[in-house]
Design a protein around this motif. Structure first.
Motif, PDB file in Angstrom:
ATOM      1  N   CYS A   1       0.808  -1.209   0.000  1.00  0.00           N
ATOM      2  CA  CYS A   1       0.000   0.000   0.000  1.00  0.00           C
ATOM      3  C   CYS A   1       0.849   1.271   0.000  1.00  0.00           C
ATOM      4  O   CYS A   1       1.846   1.365   0.708  1.00  0.00           O
ATOM      5  CB  CYS A   1      -0.896  -0.018   1.241  1.00  0.00           C
ATOM      6  SG  CYS A   1      -2.142   1.269   1.259  1.00  0.00           S
TER       7      CYS A   1
ATOM      8  N   GLN B   1       0.492   4.444 -10.756  1.00  0.00           N
ATOM      9  CA  GLN B   1       0.305   3.523  -9.637  1.00  0.00           C
ATOM     10  C   GLN B   1       0.693   2.136 -10.118  1.00  0.00           C
ATOM     11  O   GLN B   1       0.119   1.617 -11.072  1.00  0.00           O
ATOM     12  CB  GLN B   1      -1.149   3.535  -9.156  1.00  0.00           C
ATOM     13  CG  GLN B   1      -1.444   2.563  -8.028  1.00  0.00           C
ATOM     14  CD  GLN B   1      -2.900   2.624  -7.585  1.00  0.00           C
ATOM     15  OE1 GLN B   1      -3.637   3.541  -7.970  1.00  0.00           O
ATOM     16  NE2 GLN B   1      -3.324   1.658  -6.790  1.00  0.00           N
ATOM     17  N   ALA B   2       1.683   1.552  -9.477  1.00  0.00           N
ATOM     18  CA  ALA B   2       2.183   0.243  -9.916  1.00  0.00           C
ATOM     19  C   ALA B   2       1.092  -0.811  -9.816  1.00  0.00           C
ATOM     20  O   ALA B   2       0.272  -0.804  -8.891  1.00  0.00           O
ATOM     21  CB  ALA B   2       3.384  -0.156  -9.069  1.00  0.00           C
ATOM     22  N   HIS B   3       1.074  -1.708 -10.775  1.00  0.00           N
ATOM     23  CA  HIS B   3       0.124  -2.826 -10.744  1.00  0.00           C
ATOM     24  C   HIS B   3       0.421  -3.688  -9.512  1.00  0.00           C
ATOM     25  O   HIS B   3       1.574  -3.916  -9.145  1.00  0.00           O
ATOM     26  CB  HIS B   3       0.235  -3.671 -12.007  1.00  0.00           C
ATOM     27  CG  HIS B   3      -0.820  -4.719 -12.101  1.00  0.00           C
ATOM     28  ND1 HIS B   3      -0.662  -5.979 -11.545  1.00  0.00           N
ATOM     29  CD2 HIS B   3      -2.065  -4.695 -12.656  1.00  0.00           C
ATOM     30  CE1 HIS B   3      -1.756  -6.683 -11.764  1.00  0.00           C
ATOM     31  NE2 HIS B   3      -2.621  -5.951 -12.441  1.00  0.00           N
TER      32      HIS B   3
ATOM     33  N   THR C   1      -0.602  -2.884  -6.426  1.00  0.00           N
ATOM     34  CA  THR C   1      -0.489  -2.045  -5.225  1.00  0.00           C
ATOM     35  C   THR C   1      -1.813  -1.334  -4.985  1.00  0.00           C
ATOM     36  O   THR C   1      -2.589  -1.088  -5.913  1.00  0.00           O
ATOM     37  CB  THR C   1       0.618  -0.991  -5.365  1.00  0.00           C
ATOM     38  OG1 THR C   1       0.266  -0.061  -6.404  1.00  0.00           O
ATOM     39  CG2 THR C   1       1.958  -1.626  -5.685  1.00  0.00           C
ATOM     40  N   ARG C   2      -2.049  -1.000  -3.732  1.00  0.00           N
ATOM     41  CA  ARG C   2      -3.225  -0.209  -3.361  1.00  0.00           C
ATOM     42  C   ARG C   2      -2.771   1.213  -3.038  1.00  0.00           C
ATOM     43  O   ARG C   2      -1.742   1.423  -2.408  1.00  0.00           O
ATOM     44  CB  ARG C   2      -3.929  -0.814  -2.135  1.00  0.00           C
ATOM     45  CG  ARG C   2      -5.067   0.055  -1.579  1.00  0.00           C
ATOM     46  CD  ARG C   2      -5.779  -0.603  -0.412  1.00  0.00           C
ATOM     47  NE  ARG C   2      -6.607  -1.715  -0.870  1.00  0.00           N
ATOM     48  CZ  ARG C   2      -6.304  -2.990  -0.735  1.00  0.00           C
ATOM     49  NH1 ARG C   2      -5.163  -3.335  -0.126  1.00  0.00           N
ATOM     50  NH2 ARG C   2      -7.090  -3.938  -1.183  1.00  0.00           N
ATOM     51  N   ARG C   3      -3.565   2.178  -3.458  1.00  0.00           N
ATOM     52  CA  ARG C   3      -3.342   3.573  -3.076  1.00  0.00           C
ATOM     53  C   ARG C   3      -4.426   3.931  -2.051  1.00  0.00           C
ATOM     54  O   ARG C   3      -5.628   3.827  -2.337  1.00  0.00           O
ATOM     55  CB  ARG C   3      -3.413   4.483  -4.293  1.00  0.00           C
ATOM     56  CG  ARG C   3      -3.127   5.934  -4.022  1.00  0.00           C
ATOM     57  CD  ARG C   3      -2.967   6.689  -5.343  1.00  0.00           C
ATOM     58  NE  ARG C   3      -1.618   6.570  -5.876  1.00  0.00           N
ATOM     59  CZ  ARG C   3      -1.272   6.919  -7.121  1.00  0.00           C
ATOM     60  NH1 ARG C   3      -2.189   7.350  -7.973  1.00  0.00           N
ATOM     61  NH2 ARG C   3      -0.017   6.814  -7.523  1.00  0.00           N
TER      62      ARG C   3
ATOM     63  N   ALA D   1      -9.668   3.308 -11.484  1.00  0.00           N
ATOM     64  CA  ALA D   1      -9.185   2.192 -10.672  1.00  0.00           C
ATOM     65  C   ALA D   1      -9.408   0.859 -11.377  1.00  0.00           C
ATOM     66  O   ALA D   1     -10.353   0.692 -12.163  1.00  0.00           O
ATOM     67  CB  ALA D   1      -9.877   2.194  -9.316  1.00  0.00           C
ATOM     68  N   GLU D   2      -8.531  -0.088 -11.081  1.00  0.00           N
ATOM     69  CA  GLU D   2      -8.605  -1.433 -11.660  1.00  0.00           C
ATOM     70  C   GLU D   2      -8.437  -2.451 -10.540  1.00  0.00           C
ATOM     71  O   GLU D   2      -7.936  -2.106  -9.461  1.00  0.00           O
ATOM     72  CB  GLU D   2      -7.479  -1.637 -12.690  1.00  0.00           C
ATOM     73  CG  GLU D   2      -7.432  -0.605 -13.792  1.00  0.00           C
ATOM     74  CD  GLU D   2      -6.169  -0.741 -14.630  1.00  0.00           C
ATOM     75  OE1 GLU D   2      -5.352  -1.643 -14.314  1.00  0.00           O
ATOM     76  OE2 GLU D   2      -5.998   0.059 -15.566  1.00  0.00           O
TER      77      GLU D   2
ATOM     78  N   GLY E   1      -6.239  -4.574 -10.135  1.00  0.00           N
ATOM     79  CA  GLY E   1      -4.832  -4.631  -9.739  1.00  0.00           C
ATOM     80  C   GLY E   1      -4.289  -3.303  -9.247  1.00  0.00           C
ATOM     81  O   GLY E   1      -3.138  -3.233  -8.802  1.00  0.00           O
ATOM     82  N   ARG E   2      -5.100  -2.265  -9.332  1.00  0.00           N
ATOM     83  CA  ARG E   2      -4.699  -0.926  -8.878  1.00  0.00           C
ATOM     84  C   ARG E   2      -5.864  -0.278  -8.119  1.00  0.00           C
ATOM     85  O   ARG E   2      -6.423   0.727  -8.561  1.00  0.00           O
ATOM     86  CB  ARG E   2      -4.285  -0.051 -10.061  1.00  0.00           C
ATOM     87  CG  ARG E   2      -3.052  -0.525 -10.818  1.00  0.00           C
ATOM     88  CD  ARG E   2      -2.688   0.468 -11.910  1.00  0.00           C
ATOM     89  NE  ARG E   2      -1.491   0.077 -12.642  1.00  0.00           N
ATOM     90  CZ  ARG E   2      -1.475  -0.722 -13.693  1.00  0.00           C
ATOM     91  NH1 ARG E   2      -2.634  -1.231 -14.149  1.00  0.00           N
ATOM     92  NH2 ARG E   2      -0.340  -1.026 -14.295  1.00  0.00           N
TER      93      ARG E   2
ATOM     94  N   ASP F   1     -12.296  -0.293  -7.388  1.00  0.00           N
ATOM     95  CA  ASP F   1     -11.387  -1.270  -7.998  1.00  0.00           C
ATOM     96  C   ASP F   1     -11.758  -1.596  -9.443  1.00  0.00           C
ATOM     97  O   ASP F   1     -11.251  -2.568 -10.021  1.00  0.00           O
ATOM     98  CB  ASP F   1     -11.328  -2.558  -7.166  1.00  0.00           C
ATOM     99  CG  ASP F   1     -12.657  -3.306  -7.111  1.00  0.00           C
ATOM    100  OD1 ASP F   1     -13.630  -2.857  -7.768  1.00  0.00           O
ATOM    101  OD2 ASP F   1     -12.720  -4.336  -6.413  1.00  0.00           O
TER     102      ASP F   1
END
Length: 367
Positions: free
Chosen positions: A156, A276-278, A280-282, A312-313, A315-316, A340
């Motif tokens: 995170c 935002q890296a795949h 990871t959560r922000r 958002a995805e 994976g992100r 997500d």
């Protein structure tokens, strides 16, 4: 934020009293209810003498906004505590110490004098929003991150709005105790152990890959004046909070937090524009901030989240974690919204009810 600004029945307060005295009596009554006799004694004394302090009374009585949500009484008592910090042998020093409470007559006499003689300095305190940076509140953030990590194990990146001196950003260096669960270093200088109520929290370890905050007027843990300002916002009789603040400031000097200066909404748009890296959560966190923001700024913050949430995805993912007063100021709510790109579309969920300064958490979980 004012410590004790809960709903009240106006019929229980004398209609002839001005709004400043009425607010002080509300704060005193609630202080008694929270078991804070020194804070209650201070509010009661101020209610008695403030109308005779022409300059300060006029500023508060004619305040253009809401006294409770603007933390006006809190600003005044911070100015008084700042004076007490340099007056250890005086009556105010005794009030903020651990010895016997001064008598009503002693408090009235010294407050009448200080309100008059230090009117200019107290007016400056009234002109600035509060800066508590109470790290005990971050226990709720850690509980949310722990429950999210238990579900998917994603590392995170944490962003904080209204970060003040950035003490909350150092939570990976703190030990957090939530009922039977504990996370954090074994030799932590700061341990947060709120009275845990309700359900057990998952509290899985969460890998924090970055932490950064923003504040309109950031404070510097390495600056003595800024540290004194943070100390001034403590209530009388709060020895545990004072010790926790000293320890958190010591940690911050060893591990300086990254806090930018700026408007939260604009800063948030900038951070959301960064890759935002795949995998990871922000997570964006804010505590006791929104009451000081204008309606336009609150709307701009919401808009920034809506834009980022739409991108958002799975994976992100994006999470918004807020610890703020409920609209009626009847409770402090820890709420979580997630995006997500699939099932999570930004619905705000109540995760816990909390004490304003983190003394207890009634955990309900993320559902």
């Amino acid at each position: 934020m004012p410590f004790l600004s809960h709903p009240h029945d106006p019929a229980t307060l004398p209609a002839s009293e001005g709004r400043a005295v009425r607010q002080l009596r509300i704060e005193a009554r609630k202080a008694h209810g929270f078991g804070k006799p020194r804070a209650a004694a201070l509010m009661e004394a101020l209610a008695r003498v403030l109308p005779r302090a022409a300059t300060i009374f006029a500023i508060i009585e004619r305040w253009p906004g809401d006294l409770a949500s603007d933390g006006v009484i809190f600003r005044l008592t911070a100015g008084l505590h700042d004076f007490a910090l340099s007056d250890h042998g005086g009556v105010l020093g005794a009030l903020y110490g651990s010895g016997p409470l001064p008598s009503d007559a002693q408090l009235d006499r010294v407050l009448a004098r200080v309100l008059d003689e230090r009117a200019a300095a107290l007016s400056r305190w009234l002109s600035h929003p509060t800066q508590t940076n109470e790290v005990a509140r971050v226990a709720g953030l850690v509980a949310v991150l722990g429950e999210l990590a238990a579900r998917d194990g994603l590392p995170c990146e944490v962003l904080e709005l209204g970060a003040s001196a950035g003490l909350n950003l150092n939570f990976p260096h703190y030990a957090i105790v939530a009922g039977a669960a504990r996370v954090g270093p074994g030799d932590a200088r700061v341990t947060l152990a709120p009275d845990w109520r309700g359900r057990a929290a998952a509290m899985a370890p969460c890998d924090i890959i970055g932490a950064r905050g923003v504040d309109l007027h950031p404070l510097d843990p390495a600056n003595a004046d800024d540290c004194r300002s943070l100390s001034a916002y403590l209530w009388p009789g709060e020895a545990a909070r004072a010790a926790r603040l000293v320890a958190a400031l010591d940690v911050a000097r060893c591990h300086p937090p990254m806090v930018d200066s700026g408007l939260a909404s604009a800063w948030l748009l900038q951070r959301f524009a960064e890759p935002q890296a795949h995998g990871t959560r922000r997570a964006v966190f804010h505590s006791m901030v929104l009451q000081y923001a204008s309606a336009a700024e609150r709307a701009a913050i919401d808009f920034a989240f809506s834009l980022a949430g739409a991108r958002a995805e799975p994976g992100r993912p994006l999470a918004r974690i807020s610890l703020e007063w409920r609209a009626d100021r009847g409770a402090v709510e820890l709420r979580v919204a997630q995006w997500d790109g699939a099932a999570q579309r930004g619905e705000s969920r109540l995760a816990a009810l909390c004490h304003p300064y983190g003394e207890w958490i009634e955990w309900r979980g993320l559902g």
